[in-house]
Design a protein around this motif. Structure first.
Motif, PDB file in Angstrom:
ATOM      1  N   SER A 239       0.820  -1.207   0.000  1.00 19.16           N
ATOM      2  CA  SER A 239       0.000   0.000   0.000  1.00 19.16           C
ATOM      3  C   SER A 239       0.856   1.260   0.000  1.00 19.16           C
ATOM      4  CB  SER A 239      -0.916   0.004   1.228  1.00 19.16           C
ATOM      5  OG  SER A 239      -1.594   1.226   1.339  1.00 19.16           O
ATOM      6  N   ASN A 242      -0.683   3.674   2.773  1.00 21.55           N
ATOM      7  CA  ASN A 242      -0.184   3.560   4.140  1.00 21.55           C
ATOM      8  C   ASN A 242       1.224   4.104   4.281  1.00 21.55           C
ATOM      9  OD1 ASN A 242      -2.555   2.387   5.068  1.00 21.55           O
ATOM     10  ND2 ASN A 242      -1.844   0.297   4.713  1.00 21.55           N
ATOM     11  N   LYS A 245       1.530   8.048   4.509  1.00 27.39           N
ATOM     12  CA  LYS A 245       1.118   8.562   5.819  1.00 27.39           C
ATOM     13  C   LYS A 245       2.316   8.727   6.745  1.00 27.39           C
ATOM     14  CE  LYS A 245      -3.462   6.355   5.754  1.00 27.39           C
ATOM     15  NZ  LYS A 245      -4.321   5.289   6.367  1.00 27.39           N
TER      16      LYS A 245
END
Length: 313
Positions: A239, A242, A245
Motif C-alpha cells: 500500500s 499507508n 502517511k
C-alpha cells in the motif's frame, strides 16, 4: 446412521476439494495474468496498446548519455541492473528515475534526459524481473521499495554529499511512494510521483472490474493468498497509501485527468493522507503515463520548481 454420516462427510470432502481446486485455478490464473513476468499481458493492455512504452525513444540514454551499467545484489540475491549517467557538470544532485509495469529503464530515456538537463546525475534502475534485472515475479513496488533503497545507499556510498530526488511513473510512482514510508538517508530530498496507484489491491480490484466486470471479493482474496505463496508478499500489504502517511519527504503528485489505467481519483486519495510537504498537479487531457507529453511545459516547469525548493547543490 453411521453410514449416512460417512456419505455426508465424503460429499463434504469432495466439495471442499472441488472448491479448493477452483480457487487454486482462479488464483493462479490472475497471478499469472498480473504478477508473472513471463506470461502475456495482452489481456491487460490489448495487443496494440503501447501506452506504458510511450517514451520508447531510447536514443539519448543508450547512444548519447555515456551511461555505465551498474549492478547490485538484492537482499534475496537477485542481480539488479541500472543505467548510471554522470552529468557533464560536476554536481551532487542525483535523480533516480523509476519505470512502470512491464516496462524497463531504457524506455524512460526522455524523462531521464529532462532531469539530466536540469543538472542531475541520473540513475535509471531496471526493477526486478524487468529489463536486465533478475527476478521471477513482478514486485508491484512493494519488494522493489527495498531495491530502490539499496540504489539510494549505492549513491550515498559513492557520493556522501549527494542530494537525491526520486521520480517514478505508474508502478514506478507507486514504488517511490512506498519507499517514502521507510527510514531513508537524509540525502533523499524530494519525490515526484507520476500517476501512481494507492495500493496494489486497489489497482487490481479496479482492473478486475474494468476488464472482467467482476467484484473484488472473492477473487482478490484468493489471488492474495496465491501471490503470498508464489511471490512472498501480500497484495493487501502493498500500500502506497499507508506508506505516504509515514513519509517525511516532500512529494509532488502528478496525474492526467483522463487516466483510465490508474484512475485519476487515486491522486487525491494519496495527497489527502500525505503528512509531509506536498503539491499536486493535474494535467488536463492526460491519459496514463503521458502527462509529460500532453503538456510538457507545465509538467517540467512544475517538476523543476518543486525540486529546486529542496535540492540546492
Amino acid at each position: 446412521m453411521n453410514k449416512m454420516k460417512k456419505i455426508i462427510l465424503t460429499i463434504f470432502i469432495l466439495l471442499l476439494i472441488v472448491i479448493l481446486s477452483i480457487c487454486g485455478l482462479v488464483g493462479n490464473y490472475f497471478y499469472n495474468l498480473a504478477i508473472n513476468p513471463f506470461t502475456s499481458k495482452d489481456m491487460i493492455f490489448g495487443e496494440d496498446d503501447d501506452s506504458l512504452d510511450i517514451e520508447a525513444d531510447v536514443n539519448w540514454l543508450l547512444k548519447d548519455s555515456n551511461y555505465i551499467d551498474s549492478y547490485l545484489t538484492s537482499s534475496d540475491n537477485l542481480k539488479l541492473h541500472a543505467y548510471e549517467v554522470k552529468n557533464k557538470n560536476e554536481t551532487n544532485k542525483w535523480a533516480i528515475v523509476v519505470h512502470g509495469y512491464t516496462s524497463e529503464g531504457k524506455l524512460l530515456s526522455s524523462k531521464a534526459k529532462h532531469l539530466y538537463d536540469m543538472g542531475y546525475n541520473i540513475l535509471v534502475p531496471d526493477l526486478r524481473s524487468h529489463g536486465s534485472s533478475e527476478g521471477d515475479y513482478i514486485g508491484m513496488g512493494w519488494d522493489d521499495r527495498f531495491d530502490i533503497i539499496n540504489w539510494i545507499n549505492y549513491i550515498v556510498k559513492n557520493n556522501p554529499k549527494s542530494e537525491i530526488a526520486l521520480h517514478g511513473t505508474s508502478m514506478g510512482s507507486a514504488t517511490v511512494l512506498m519507499v517514502s514510508g521507510e527510514k531513508l538517508p537524509s540525502n533523499v530530498k524530494a519525490i515526484v510521483a507520476d500517476c501512481g496507484y494507492t495500493s496494489v489491491y486497489d489497482e487490481f480490484s479496479y482492473q478486475l472490474k474494468q476488464l472482467f466486470n467482476l467484484p473484488a471479493f472473492p477473487i482478490m482474496n484468493i489471488s492474495d493468498i496465491v501471490t503470498h505463496i508464489r511471490a512472498g508478499y501480500c497484495l493487501n500489504d502493498a500500500s502506497a497509501l499507508n506508506q505516504v502517511k509515514k513519509s517525511i519527504t516532500p512529494i509532488l503528485y502528478i496525474h492526467g485527468d483522463k487516466d483510465d489505467f490508474v484512475p485519476y481519483y487515486m491522486m487525491d486519495e494519496l495527497y489527502n493522507v500525505t503528512n509531509s510537504e506536498k503539491e499536486k498537479l493535474t494535467i488536463e487531457g492526460g491519459e496514463h503515463a503521458n502527462s509529460d507529453l500532453v503538456n510538457p511545459k507545465l509538467y517540467w516547469s512544475t517538476v523543476n520548481n518543486f525540486l529546486e525548493k529542496y535540492i540546492k547543490s
